[in-house]
Design an enzyme around this catalytic site. Sequence first.
Site, PDB file in Angstrom:
ATOM      1  CG  HIS A 198     -28.186  -4.932  81.092  1.00 50.43           C
ATOM      2  ND1 HIS A 198     -29.502  -4.909  80.702  1.00 50.43           N
ATOM      3  CD2 HIS A 198     -28.118  -4.175  82.213  1.00 50.43           C
ATOM      4  CE1 HIS A 198     -30.196  -4.162  81.544  1.00 50.43           C
ATOM      5  NE2 HIS A 198     -29.394  -3.704  82.463  1.00 50.43           N
ATOM      6  CG  HIS A 236     -30.717  -7.214  85.321  1.00 52.87           C
ATOM      7  ND1 HIS A 236     -31.243  -6.549  86.408  1.00 52.87           N
ATOM      8  CD2 HIS A 236     -30.114  -6.250  84.572  1.00 52.87           C
ATOM      9  CE1 HIS A 236     -30.981  -5.248  86.322  1.00 52.87           C
ATOM     10  NE2 HIS A 236     -30.291  -5.038  85.216  1.00 52.87           N
ATOM     11  CG  HIS A 279     -27.617  -0.251  86.480  1.00 56.21           C
ATOM     12  ND1 HIS A 279     -27.761  -1.293  87.361  1.00 56.21           N
ATOM     13  CD2 HIS A 279     -28.192  -0.680  85.323  1.00 56.21           C
ATOM     14  CE1 HIS A 279     -28.400  -2.304  86.776  1.00 56.21           C
ATOM     15  NE2 HIS A 279     -28.672  -1.959  85.537  1.00 56.21           N
ATOM     16  CD  GLU A 324     -32.801  -4.301  90.918  1.00 55.61           C
ATOM     17  OE1 GLU A 324     -32.456  -4.634  92.061  1.00 55.61           O
ATOM     18  OE2 GLU A 324     -32.508  -4.947  89.907  1.00 55.61           O
ATOM     19  CG  HIS A 336     -34.662   0.334  87.750  1.00 61.07           C
ATOM     20  ND1 HIS A 336     -34.720  -1.047  87.807  1.00 61.07           N
ATOM     21  CD2 HIS A 336     -33.934   0.629  86.631  1.00 61.07           C
ATOM     22  CE1 HIS A 336     -34.047  -1.553  86.782  1.00 61.07           C
ATOM     23  NE2 HIS A 336     -33.561  -0.565  86.063  1.00 61.07           N
ATOM     24  CG  HIS A 390     -36.380  -0.843  82.476  1.00 58.11           C
ATOM     25  ND1 HIS A 390     -35.588  -1.172  81.403  1.00 58.11           N
ATOM     26  CD2 HIS A 390     -35.536  -0.390  83.431  1.00 58.11           C
ATOM     27  CE1 HIS A 390     -34.311  -0.931  81.706  1.00 58.11           C
ATOM     28  NE2 HIS A 390     -34.258  -0.460  82.936  1.00 58.11           N
ATOM     29  CG  HIS A 406     -30.281   2.879  84.187  1.00 55.91           C
ATOM     30  ND1 HIS A 406     -30.211   2.299  85.427  1.00 55.91           N
ATOM     31  CD2 HIS A 406     -31.071   2.073  83.437  1.00 55.91           C
ATOM     32  CE1 HIS A 406     -30.905   1.160  85.432  1.00 55.91           C
ATOM     33  NE2 HIS A 406     -31.435   0.996  84.230  1.00 55.91           N
TER      34      HIS A 406
END
Lengths: 689, 689
Positions: free
Chosen positions: A214, A218, A243, A355, A370, A374, A410
Amino acid sequence: MAQTANKKQNLLLLYDRPLEPIFVSKEAGKKKSIFDVPSTYLTERYKPIGIDIANRFGEEADERIPVKEIRLPDLGPILDLKRDENFTLFLPKHRTLAGRLIDIFLGMRTVEDFISCAVYARDRVNPLLFNYALSVAILHRPDTRNLDVPSLITTFPEKYVDSKVFTKAREEMTIVSEGSREPIIIPKDYTASDLEHEHRVAYFREDIGLNLHHWHWHLVYPFEAAREVVNKNRRGELFYYMHQQVVARYNIERLCNKLNRVERLIKWREPIPEGYFPKLDSIVASRAWPARVANQRLSNLSRDQDQIHADIDTLERWRDRIYEAIHQGFAQDDRNNRIELTETEGIDILGNIVESSILSPNRDYYGDLHNMGHIFLSFIHDPDHRNLEPAGVMGDSATAMRDPVFYRWHAFVDDMFQEHKATLPRYSVQQLTFDGVTVSDVSVSSQNSTPNVLNTFWQQSDVDLSRGMDFQPRGSVFARFTHLQHQPFRYTVTVDNNGAQRQGTCRIFLAPKFDERGNPWLFRDQKGLFIELDRFVVNLRQGKNTITRNSTESSVTIPFERTFRNLDWDRPADQASLEQFNFCGCGWPQHLLIPKGTTDGYACELFVMISNYQDDRVAQDISGVCNDAMSYCGIKDRLYPDRKSMGFPFDRMPRDGVDTLRKFLTPNMRVQDVQIRFQDRTLRPRAKN
Amino acid sequence: MAQTANKKQNLLLLYDRPLEPIFVSKEAGKKKSIFDVPSTYLTERYKPIGIDIANRFGEEADERIPVKEIRLPDLGPILDLKRDENFTLFLPKHRTLAGRLIDIFLGMRTVEDFISCAVYARDRVNPLLFNYALSVAILHRPDTRNLDVPSLITTFPEKYVDSKVFTKAREEMTIVSEGSREPIIIPKDYTASDLEHEHRVAYFREDIGLNLHHWHWHLVYPFEAAREVVNKNRRGELFYYMHQQVVARYNIERLCNKLNRVERLIKWREPIPEGYFPKLDSIVASRAWPARVANQRLSNLSRDQDQIHADIDTLERWRDRIYEAIHQGFAQDDRNNRIELTETEGIDILGNIVESSILSPNRDYYGDLHNMGHIFLSFIHDPDHRNLEPAGVMGDSATAMRDPVFYRWHAFVDDMFQEHKATLPRYSVQQLTFDGVTVSDVSVSSQNSTPNVLNTFWQQSDVDLSRGMDFQPRGSVFARFTHLQHQPFRYTVTVDNNGAQRQGTCRIFLAPKFDERGNPWLFRDQKGLFIELDRFVVNLRQGKNTITRNSTESSVTIPFERTFRNLDWDRPADQASLEQFNFCGCGWPQHLLIPKGTTDGYACELFVMISNYQDDRVAQDISGVCNDAMSYCGIKDRLYPDRKSMGFPFDRMPRDGVDTLRKFLTPNMRVQDVQIRFQDRTLRPRAKN
């Protein structure tokens, strides 16, 4: 030439022991190298004792590396992030600071200047920020991009392993000679017990390989950087697909463990029942990663230091605008022009919007949904910074997948994408069929095992912590962790080709056969649970073809050794493969290819489809390019090597009348019942890597 | 004789570097000593490499200490507490295990056997448990009780200082030669910011001296141990009084900082608004001390591992039964006999009931209210252990006072005691008066300062961490912290004695002059805020007497140097004072004698009373006995040296008609307005201790 290569290699020494000052000897293999640091480069702390230091640390080196004195860069606001703070790319402020340092590194004219500049910056800049910027710069400078950047776990093992390991590792390193050191065992269940039902899938969430994947994904698909770095082929769609597959895989693991599929996090003002206690220590920040206790609620954020001020209201507005775009079939850009969300490219635009990346057509309007999710979740324990708390694990792509709420978030994000997919035309029988091609048989086999049974178990592996163990004696010290593993297996697919010789794309997926209640699925529900196992091109002779393929060849995974690769100074320098190595760190870990299953045998359906390669093919040269995990990671600097929508053929609602998987099938598809049988035994550790 | 003394001193080496194995050299001063550990004593981990170890670590020693081989004790269930778990005396299970080890240590016939046994146990037993049991055994063995047990902060600095210190300390110790090391600065505000209003009094809650005092108090007044250890004179009353004074002192600090007095924690089923994030790391447990986030609720406890199963219902029943005893005026013992809660001794019984100690007359019925409150609060984040979390700071007397909820809990506990006190007869004028004695004037003075002004400011001090920095090179490394301090001052009290020469007890208290609204107090409210500053015997000649007394002589405090005393191997061995030294570690830190005040000058009332020493006197010999902090700590193995109820004359409701302090006064009392003036400046560090 050899000398240039050697010089550039010295950059990798900067990853060694990230907190130990630059003038302390750095190791690669058993060789001790020391940078001849100009006294003007020393930090204020060490300037007064420079002579003492030069004497003490100079003696033990095998090699001295000259450092060219350059005109020193102005680090300016980069130093606003203190050395002992945590660094998180989700925070725009931190991204900006990293961007400045990357620009400084990229602006250095020669490798020699780059090394000098990095040597100067290393003890001044936050170590996490420094290491990130150094990696990005190495990856993007033409003169360094074939360097083998070490896996994050070697530099910052603290982000991946139980904090209890470090005190024990200090004991081994101080008390025991290297030859007699024993690995430090990380218990399989150290973050929670089975009283916490969510813990049943902790082996998945906390898997080191999964979290490395992961982080790596990114790193190669940043959402903010120079436009040419971000603007990779179908990166928005890949964000969706990678995802989506994570959530699907997580759901299967849940079903194997008698947990319901994960619930979307959509009640943003209600308590979140599942807590998470990561039990990780940040050594750089010298603080534990904060826990997220049960039944906390999100709050509006107002953290001056992080320059984060955001309301839940704002999140809701972004969400509603995105849904509006989905249901209208178009988004609007920052000049209010319509951008159609087309059948094939809409998902890519939507991925960038959700995103969000800098490719979002209107970030002011659609926001940063998104990423901000987080952030909201990572600051749930200290939304206004009154308690001077750092971000929780959700704030770092290296650690986020450990937390159950990652999947709840997610699942919500994926649901937006599915909402879009539901608006698209259904695939017709014509689109799904490969005329004259029939899959007549499918099976999987493993050595000494019943056919169509996949075998899973636990395995132990070791990872060397020593490069991340600052201020300790040298020599390897290993942490031993337990992870899921499966017996390697082989697919055998029989294909009848009524036509001339041609090529097909073989697509292999797996899904559970029954839902939580034990009932067979409706296709519209099951389709979201198909996880991709492999995708490859096959040559079809006329008549009967028997295709065999090994599980280790999967287009989804990278081999275990690559997930855990170590900085290996003496690696035989095969330039062509080295050049791709960093990118190739991205990939689903092979040991998690197959879900855990159950001891009774978990019933799944293995789906195989051969589509017409002429329709799928992307004309490009990929020779010498690492592409063995292309399904979730694409191919470096190339087009995504499949023209079909990602997730095809399960990415859309089915045509009318199709309510079961059987009804969905065309002759070029076949379903085989398989079982995943878990044995609760633990394989001895692999050889140390 | 000299040799015996020398041998016994070796016990103190066992406190050095609690995680480093027994065979590693131990330091005292600059001398390196090594225990000649029989190979049978090595743990399983080190047995196979015993020879290697003996060679490596034997060489560097200045002195070898023989270890007699004894018949090895069976540690049995003591080993159930793993080495890397936290140890908390509030947990009955842990107390039982500690008790077993203490019994083993006490049972050793000679010092030599005791040393051998401790050497054997040290690397097997949980280090926190080991250190506690070793201290208790040393304190209670006649042949060792004159040893100078080191302050907990030298062995376990992690319980007292910002976790950020340790990474920096490792850097100093590894990189910098001892002579060039710089102290590591702990920021004054590291646990929270002033956005959190509760943080305004963090300087008090997190004061290292305060927390050392609290730990020490509970070490010398354990609530569970052999009966002769627990059953100290008026220990239940002292539990009440010491904690009542803590709450009063905390309330004054709050008022100085524009916070209301602390609210009792009585709504046990509602969210607790104040969170606390300790930012301490447990090095032994290799885990951070868990945070207590805002708005959490208590839950019923069900932690199998800790053998704790308790409901809030249970706490409520205990509370209600105790109130019933208070309002009935008698408790009932375990045979249902009445135990009167008498005017002078009721509070002592009640203290043992509430705390509870093993002196409680009926623990089955009245339960374990105060201790279980600590337990409930310390497990608020993980009440059923599903997350394998250790206790929060409320679970350890070394750390509990850091958390705001400590004071809310103790405000509740104190309220129960006040409820009892309210049932007692009021002091009559007769009881309060000292016939013929009049206090005619009171003043305080500090050098170069306005009379009746107390001056406060910040001061920095250093504490050496090196004995607690396992697996690091040797040599001191200091943490520098900032704490409240006041300018030393002197009381001058003028007393007219109309009678013959006699003795009086001079009692000095301080309270705020105004309440939160700026109004003068009702006496019944103000009386709970009087903090004791001093209490001492005075000789009164006939006629006018001028009594002077220095603030440093306070009967409440111990000197700064004693709070932070270091293990000092070469201390000139004055046996008489050494014998008392451990006990004397108990005492309010001198630097917190005076509340912070305000920059404008915080208005207080200084109360002085001379009572008749003939009524107060306790006939006993206290020569050579450390008694300079007797007000809150008593005197070791002696009676509490004041026959009055603790807190006299403010421990009861006032007689009829007294609604202000002025009306309360009799001629032998006097009140002087004083101001506490805070200057926001920081005094340079004291010399290293």
